[in-house]
Design a protein around this motif. Structure first.
Motif, PDB file in Angstrom:
ATOM      1  N   ASP A 265       0.838  -1.201   0.000  1.00  0.00           N
ATOM      2  CA  ASP A 265       0.000   0.000   0.000  1.00  0.00           C
ATOM      3  C   ASP A 265       0.868   1.244   0.000  1.00  0.00           C
TER       4      ASP A 265
ATOM      5  N   ASP B 155      -0.447   4.267   0.714  1.00  0.00           N
ATOM      6  CA  ASP B 155      -0.995   5.097   1.777  1.00  0.00           C
ATOM      7  C   ASP B 155      -1.597   4.179   2.843  1.00  0.00           C
ATOM      8  N   GLU B 156      -1.015   4.211   4.038  1.00  0.00           N
ATOM      9  CA  GLU B 156      -1.480   3.333   5.112  1.00  0.00           C
ATOM     10  C   GLU B 156      -2.860   3.707   5.636  1.00  0.00           C
ATOM     11  N   GLU B 157      -3.312   4.909   5.346  1.00  0.00           N
ATOM     12  CA  GLU B 157      -4.654   5.309   5.763  1.00  0.00           C
ATOM     13  C   GLU B 157      -5.700   4.793   4.779  1.00  0.00           C
ATOM     14  N   GLU B 158      -5.474   5.007   3.504  1.00  0.00           N
ATOM     15  CA  GLU B 158      -6.439   4.603   2.475  1.00  0.00           C
ATOM     16  C   GLU B 158      -6.354   3.122   2.136  1.00  0.00           C
ATOM     17  N   ARG B 159      -5.137   2.604   2.057  1.00  0.00           N
ATOM     18  CA  ARG B 159      -4.892   1.189   1.743  1.00  0.00           C
ATOM     19  C   ARG B 159      -5.615   0.750   0.466  1.00  0.00           C
TER      20      ARG B 159
ATOM     21  N   TYR C 271     -10.803  -2.699   7.261  1.00  0.00           N
ATOM     22  CA  TYR C 271     -10.891  -1.609   6.285  1.00  0.00           C
ATOM     23  C   TYR C 271     -11.982  -0.595   6.629  1.00  0.00           C
ATOM     24  N   HIS C 272     -12.520  -0.679   7.834  1.00  0.00           N
ATOM     25  CA  HIS C 272     -13.532   0.262   8.329  1.00  0.00           C
ATOM     26  C   HIS C 272     -14.762   0.284   7.435  1.00  0.00           C
TER      27      HIS C 272
END
Length: 158
Positions: A42, A44-48, A154-155
């Motif tokens: 990934d 971006d670790e926030e968006e993944r 993944y929320h």
């Protein structure tokens, strides 16, 4: 930062001996080391976005494969069931979905007229089909468990 929130941070960032971040919420259904390899890709670790696309692609693939398995089970097509088991085994192994992978491997073996380990011949079609029917029910439950865990990761509340 409160002491309790500091403990949460410490737990969430536990590092294994290899230096990887531990993911205890995955339990024994997902091999964290294998899944972490996907996460490392990934940007971006926030968006993944990368890992999410692989995981959600697997969800679609698994659901479609289960439908094909049901259809081939009804037709008694052991060769196709073996092939489908092999296919889904590989996809689930890539993500580290150990229980799903193991069950798919059993389906692959049963479809090839073998026992669950793939070492002993089982010439009776009905026995093989019954074993596949039972294992297919199990793997669907295992799949639902990892789907729930991964969607939570993944929320995704859907």
């Amino acid at each position: 930062m409160t002491e309790a929130s500091q403990r949460r941070v410490d737990v969430s960032e536990d590092r294994s001996e290899e230096g990887s971040i531990g993911m205890p919420e995955f339990g024994d259904s997902i091999d964290a080391a294998t899944f972490e390899q996907i996460l490392e890709m990934d940007d971006d670790e926030e968006e993944r976005e990368f890992s999410r696309s692989i995981v959600y692609g697997f969800f679609e693939q698994a659901e479609g494969t289960f439908k094909k398995m049901e259809s081939n089970l009804a037709k008694g097509d052991l060769a196709s069931l073996s092939s489908l088991g092999h296919f889904l085994k590989g996809s689930s192994a890539t993500l580290g979905l150990t229980k799903v992978k193991d069950s798919c491997e059993k389906i692959q073996h049963y479809g090839a007229h073998k026992d669950e380990s793939g070492t002993i011949n089982e010439p009776d079609d009905a026995t093989c089909l019954n074993r596949i029917k039972h294992t297919l029910s199990e793997v669907k439950v295992e799949y639902q468990e990892v789907e729930k865990v991964l969607k939570r990761f993944y929320h995704d509340s859907s």
